[in-house]
Design a protein around this motif. Structure first.
Motif, PDB file in Angstrom:
ATOM      1  N   LYS A  19      -2.338 -12.628   0.273  1.00  0.00           N
ATOM      2  CA  LYS A  19      -3.626 -12.712  -0.436  1.00  0.00           C
ATOM      3  C   LYS A  19      -3.578 -13.615  -1.663  1.00  0.00           C
ATOM      4  O   LYS A  19      -4.394 -14.487  -1.828  1.00  0.00           O
ATOM      5  CB  LYS A  19      -4.060 -11.339  -0.997  1.00  0.00           C
ATOM      6  CG  LYS A  19      -4.191 -10.243  -0.041  1.00  0.00           C
ATOM      7  CD  LYS A  19      -4.568  -8.961  -0.772  1.00  0.00           C
ATOM      8  CE  LYS A  19      -3.558  -8.507  -1.788  1.00  0.00           C
ATOM      9  NZ  LYS A  19      -2.301  -8.015  -1.303  1.00  0.00           N
ATOM     10  N   SER A  37      -6.214  -9.522  -9.102  1.00  0.00           N
ATOM     11  CA  SER A  37      -6.435  -8.183  -9.691  1.00  0.00           C
ATOM     12  C   SER A  37      -5.152  -7.362  -9.710  1.00  0.00           C
ATOM     13  O   SER A  37      -4.956  -6.528 -10.591  1.00  0.00           O
ATOM     14  CB  SER A  37      -7.548  -7.444  -8.961  1.00  0.00           C
ATOM     15  OG  SER A  37      -7.180  -7.198  -7.623  1.00  0.00           O
ATOM     16  N   GLY A  38      -4.247  -7.599  -8.746  1.00  0.00           N
ATOM     17  CA  GLY A  38      -2.955  -6.904  -8.784  1.00  0.00           C
ATOM     18  C   GLY A  38      -2.228  -7.200 -10.090  1.00  0.00           C
ATOM     19  O   GLY A  38      -1.556  -6.339 -10.668  1.00  0.00           O
ATOM     20  N   GLY A  39      -2.386  -8.430 -10.576  1.00  0.00           N
ATOM     21  CA  GLY A  39      -1.762  -8.826 -11.842  1.00  0.00           C
ATOM     22  C   GLY A  39      -2.289  -7.988 -12.999  1.00  0.00           C
ATOM     23  O   GLY A  39      -1.546  -7.670 -13.936  1.00  0.00           O
ATOM     24  N   VAL A 102       3.698   0.526 -10.570  1.00  0.00           N
ATOM     25  CA  VAL A 102       2.295   0.073 -10.550  1.00  0.00           C
ATOM     26  C   VAL A 102       1.418   0.865  -9.570  1.00  0.00           C
ATOM     27  O   VAL A 102       0.241   1.125  -9.855  1.00  0.00           O
ATOM     28  CB  VAL A 102       2.201  -1.455 -10.307  1.00  0.00           C
ATOM     29  CG1 VAL A 102       2.697  -1.860  -8.935  1.00  0.00           C
ATOM     30  CG2 VAL A 102       0.787  -1.956 -10.514  1.00  0.00           C
ATOM     31  N   ALA A 103       1.982   1.311  -8.444  1.00  0.00           N
ATOM     32  CA  ALA A 103       1.132   2.038  -7.478  1.00  0.00           C
ATOM     33  C   ALA A 103       0.665   3.357  -8.088  1.00  0.00           C
ATOM     34  O   ALA A 103      -0.481   3.784  -7.873  1.00  0.00           O
ATOM     35  CB  ALA A 103       1.892   2.280  -6.173  1.00  0.00           C
ATOM     36  N   GLY A 132      -7.143  -8.668  -4.014  1.00  0.00           N
ATOM     37  CA  GLY A 132      -6.640  -7.338  -4.367  1.00  0.00           C
ATOM     38  C   GLY A 132      -6.739  -6.371  -3.205  1.00  0.00           C
ATOM     39  O   GLY A 132      -6.530  -6.754  -2.051  1.00  0.00           O
ATOM     40  N   ASP A 134      -9.393  -3.719  -3.421  1.00  0.00           N
ATOM     41  CA  ASP A 134     -10.759  -3.168  -3.384  1.00  0.00           C
ATOM     42  C   ASP A 134     -11.780  -4.170  -3.901  1.00  0.00           C
ATOM     43  O   ASP A 134     -12.818  -3.797  -4.418  1.00  0.00           O
ATOM     44  CB  ASP A 134     -10.828  -1.877  -4.221  1.00  0.00           C
ATOM     45  CG  ASP A 134     -10.498  -2.127  -5.705  1.00  0.00           C
ATOM     46  OD1 ASP A 134      -9.968  -3.207  -6.028  1.00  0.00           O
ATOM     47  OD2 ASP A 134     -10.788  -1.242  -6.519  1.00  0.00           O
ATOM     48  N   MET A 135     -11.468  -5.455  -3.800  1.00  0.00           N
ATOM     49  CA  MET A 135     -12.373  -6.476  -4.342  1.00  0.00           C
ATOM     50  C   MET A 135     -13.713  -6.476  -3.604  1.00  0.00           C
ATOM     51  O   MET A 135     -14.772  -6.471  -4.217  1.00  0.00           O
ATOM     52  CB  MET A 135     -11.732  -7.876  -4.239  1.00  0.00           C
ATOM     53  CG  MET A 135     -10.507  -8.079  -5.089  1.00  0.00           C
ATOM     54  SD  MET A 135     -10.846  -7.917  -6.848  1.00  0.00           S
ATOM     55  CE  MET A 135     -10.339  -6.269  -7.100  1.00  0.00           C
ATOM     56  N   ARG A 160       7.826 -11.908   1.966  1.00  0.00           N
ATOM     57  CA  ARG A 160       8.129 -11.423   0.607  1.00  0.00           C
ATOM     58  C   ARG A 160       9.538 -11.841   0.185  1.00  0.00           C
ATOM     59  O   ARG A 160       9.771 -12.295  -0.926  1.00  0.00           O
ATOM     60  CB  ARG A 160       8.053  -9.887   0.568  1.00  0.00           C
ATOM     61  CG  ARG A 160       6.699  -9.349   0.201  1.00  0.00           C
ATOM     62  CD  ARG A 160       6.517  -9.379  -1.305  1.00  0.00           C
ATOM     63  NE  ARG A 160       5.144  -9.647  -1.681  1.00  0.00           N
ATOM     64  CZ  ARG A 160       4.319  -8.766  -2.200  1.00  0.00           C
ATOM     65  NH1 ARG A 160       4.719  -7.530  -2.391  1.00  0.00           N
ATOM     66  NH2 ARG A 160       3.098  -9.111  -2.520  1.00  0.00           N
ATOM     67  N   ASP A 187      -1.187   2.882  -1.168  1.00  0.00           N
ATOM     68  CA  ASP A 187      -2.446   2.175  -1.445  1.00  0.00           C
ATOM     69  C   ASP A 187      -3.582   2.650  -0.527  1.00  0.00           C
ATOM     70  O   ASP A 187      -4.743   2.652  -0.922  1.00  0.00           O
ATOM     71  CB  ASP A 187      -2.268   0.652  -1.265  1.00  0.00           C
ATOM     72  CG  ASP A 187      -1.393   0.040  -2.354  1.00  0.00           C
ATOM     73  OD1 ASP A 187      -1.227   0.666  -3.420  1.00  0.00           O
ATOM     74  OD2 ASP A 187      -0.861  -1.065  -2.119  1.00  0.00           O
ATOM     75  N   ARG A 190      -4.490   6.794  -1.322  1.00  0.00           N
ATOM     76  CA  ARG A 190      -4.957   7.311  -2.611  1.00  0.00           C
ATOM     77  C   ARG A 190      -6.460   7.581  -2.536  1.00  0.00           C
ATOM     78  O   ARG A 190      -7.189   6.956  -1.757  1.00  0.00           O
ATOM     79  CB  ARG A 190      -4.601   6.369  -3.752  1.00  0.00           C
ATOM     80  CG  ARG A 190      -5.362   5.104  -3.743  1.00  0.00           C
ATOM     81  CD  ARG A 190      -5.263   4.339  -5.034  1.00  0.00           C
ATOM     82  NE  ARG A 190      -6.009   3.128  -4.846  1.00  0.00           N
ATOM     83  CZ  ARG A 190      -5.485   1.905  -4.844  1.00  0.00           C
ATOM     84  NH1 ARG A 190      -4.216   1.737  -5.073  1.00  0.00           N
ATOM     85  NH2 ARG A 190      -6.247   0.858  -4.628  1.00  0.00           N
TER      86      ARG A 190
HETATM   87  O1   DC Z   1      -1.003  -7.115  -5.064  1.00  0.00           O
HETATM   88  P1   DC Z   1       0.047  -6.519  -6.007  1.00  0.00           P
HETATM   89  O2   DC Z   1       1.351  -6.188  -5.345  1.00  0.00           O
HETATM   90  O3   DC Z   1       0.253  -7.343  -7.241  1.00  0.00           O
HETATM   91  O4   DC Z   1      -0.613  -5.120  -6.489  1.00  0.00           O
HETATM   92  C1   DC Z   1       0.046  -4.272  -7.377  1.00  0.00           C
HETATM   93  C2   DC Z   1      -0.439  -2.848  -7.213  1.00  0.00           C
HETATM   94  O5   DC Z   1      -1.752  -2.708  -7.742  1.00  0.00           O
HETATM   95  C3   DC Z   1      -0.469  -2.313  -5.784  1.00  0.00           C
HETATM   96  O6   DC Z   1       0.289  -1.100  -5.719  1.00  0.00           O
HETATM   97  C4   DC Z   1      -1.892  -1.985  -5.502  1.00  0.00           C
HETATM   98  C5   DC Z   1      -2.579  -2.023  -6.827  1.00  0.00           C
HETATM   99  N1   DC Z   1      -3.868  -2.709  -6.746  1.00  0.00           N
HETATM  100  C6   DC Z   1      -4.975  -1.942  -6.607  1.00  0.00           C
HETATM  101  O7   DC Z   1      -4.877  -0.722  -6.529  1.00  0.00           O
HETATM  102  N2   DC Z   1      -6.198  -2.526  -6.562  1.00  0.00           N
HETATM  103  C7   DC Z   1      -6.307  -3.848  -6.639  1.00  0.00           C
HETATM  104  N3   DC Z   1      -7.515  -4.408  -6.598  1.00  0.00           N
HETATM  105  C8   DC Z   1      -5.166  -4.664  -6.752  1.00  0.00           C
HETATM  106  C9   DC Z   1      -3.938  -4.059  -6.799  1.00  0.00           C
END
Ligand code: DC
Length: 228
Positions: A19, A37-39, A102-103, A132, A134-135, A160, A187, A190
């Motif tokens: 993505k 958005s993950g960032g 982060v999760a 992301g 949930d965009m 990866r 992910d 949840r």
């Molecule tokens: O895409 P990534 O690996 O950088 O995402 C990091 C974490 O953030 C991953 O566990 C899922 C969460 N995330 C999320 O819940 N909603 C998003 N829009 C983007 C990432």
């Protein structure tokens, strides 16, 4: 300004589906900005770790606590810059400790509320490719073009590992597949904003596509949306 410059394009999908790299290149080719958005979830995690807040307290943090964390997004011409405690962060967002926590952070309602606001502000003017989980489903449900990227689990694991500069053995791919499958589970299971294919999304399976092919597919969808 022509209408195409105000479009919002979303790319969602599981870990390792490509993505972020795809979204970044699509944004570059279209002259849009890229929102990773993950960032942002990673930046909030980094801020909590740096502030030394014990993991056992994270679930009790209020909206005020989350809003007080020193995470900022500023926008330059072609991209959004993420800052933690006044410094620009990039590689640190991918550190093993941030990745490990982060999760959990992303499952907390107060964290998601904090970041929803940031993401809406970033998307206000359009001209955006946001990637992301949930965009297209939650953050930008009215996006002009929604894409959902999927790829075979082992292929995602291989990509990866290759991204981090190694030519992985089968055993390493197998091990990484287990890590990614666990992230997918967290992910998708949840309660809040789980990973889902958004309604009206274009599904692209990238397992057998190379990078350029997947970028071109998305760019073609965006162009078709304003020439239809
Ligand atoms: O895409 P990534 O690996 O950088 O995402 C990091 C974490 O953030 C991953 O566990 C899922 C969460 N995330 C999320 O819940 N909603 C998003 N829009 C983007 C990432």
């Amino acid at each position: 300004m022509n209408k195409s410059a105000q479009l919002v394009v979303t790319l969602d999908g599981p870990a390792g589906s490509g993505k972020s790299t795809t979204a970044k290149e699509v944004a570059r080719r279209l002259g849009f900005r890229h929102l990773d958005s993950g960032g942002l979830y990673r930046a909030l995690t980094l801020a909590l770790l740096e502030e030394g807040i014990p993991l056992t307290l994270w679930a009790d943090l209020t909206d005020e606590d989350m809003n007080g964390l020193p995470v900022r997004v500023s926008s330059e011409d072609a991209e959004f810059l993420i800052e933690v405690a006044g410094r620009r962060v990039q590689a640190e967002l991918r550190s093993p400790s941030v990745t490990a926590h982060v999760a959990f952070l992303a499952s907390l309602p107060a964290a998601r509320r904090r970041l929803l606001r940031l993401q809406h502000i970033a998307g206000e003017k359009g001209g955006l490719v946001a990637d992301g989980r949930d965009m297209g489903s939650v953050v930008f449900p009215d996006a002009d073009v929604k894409v959902y990227l999927v790829a075979d689990l082992h292929e995602r694991a291989r990509r990866r590992l290759e991204e981090s500069g190694i030519s992985p053995s089968n055993v390493e791919v197998e091990r990484e597949s287990k890590v990614i499958a666990e992230r997918d589970r967290q992910d998708s299971e949840r309660e809040l904003s789980p990973l889902r294919e958004p309604s009206n999304a274009h599904l692209i399976d990238t397992t057998r596509l190379n990078f350029n092919e997947q970028v071109e597919e998305v760019v073609a969808l965006v162009k078709a949306s304003y020439t239809d």
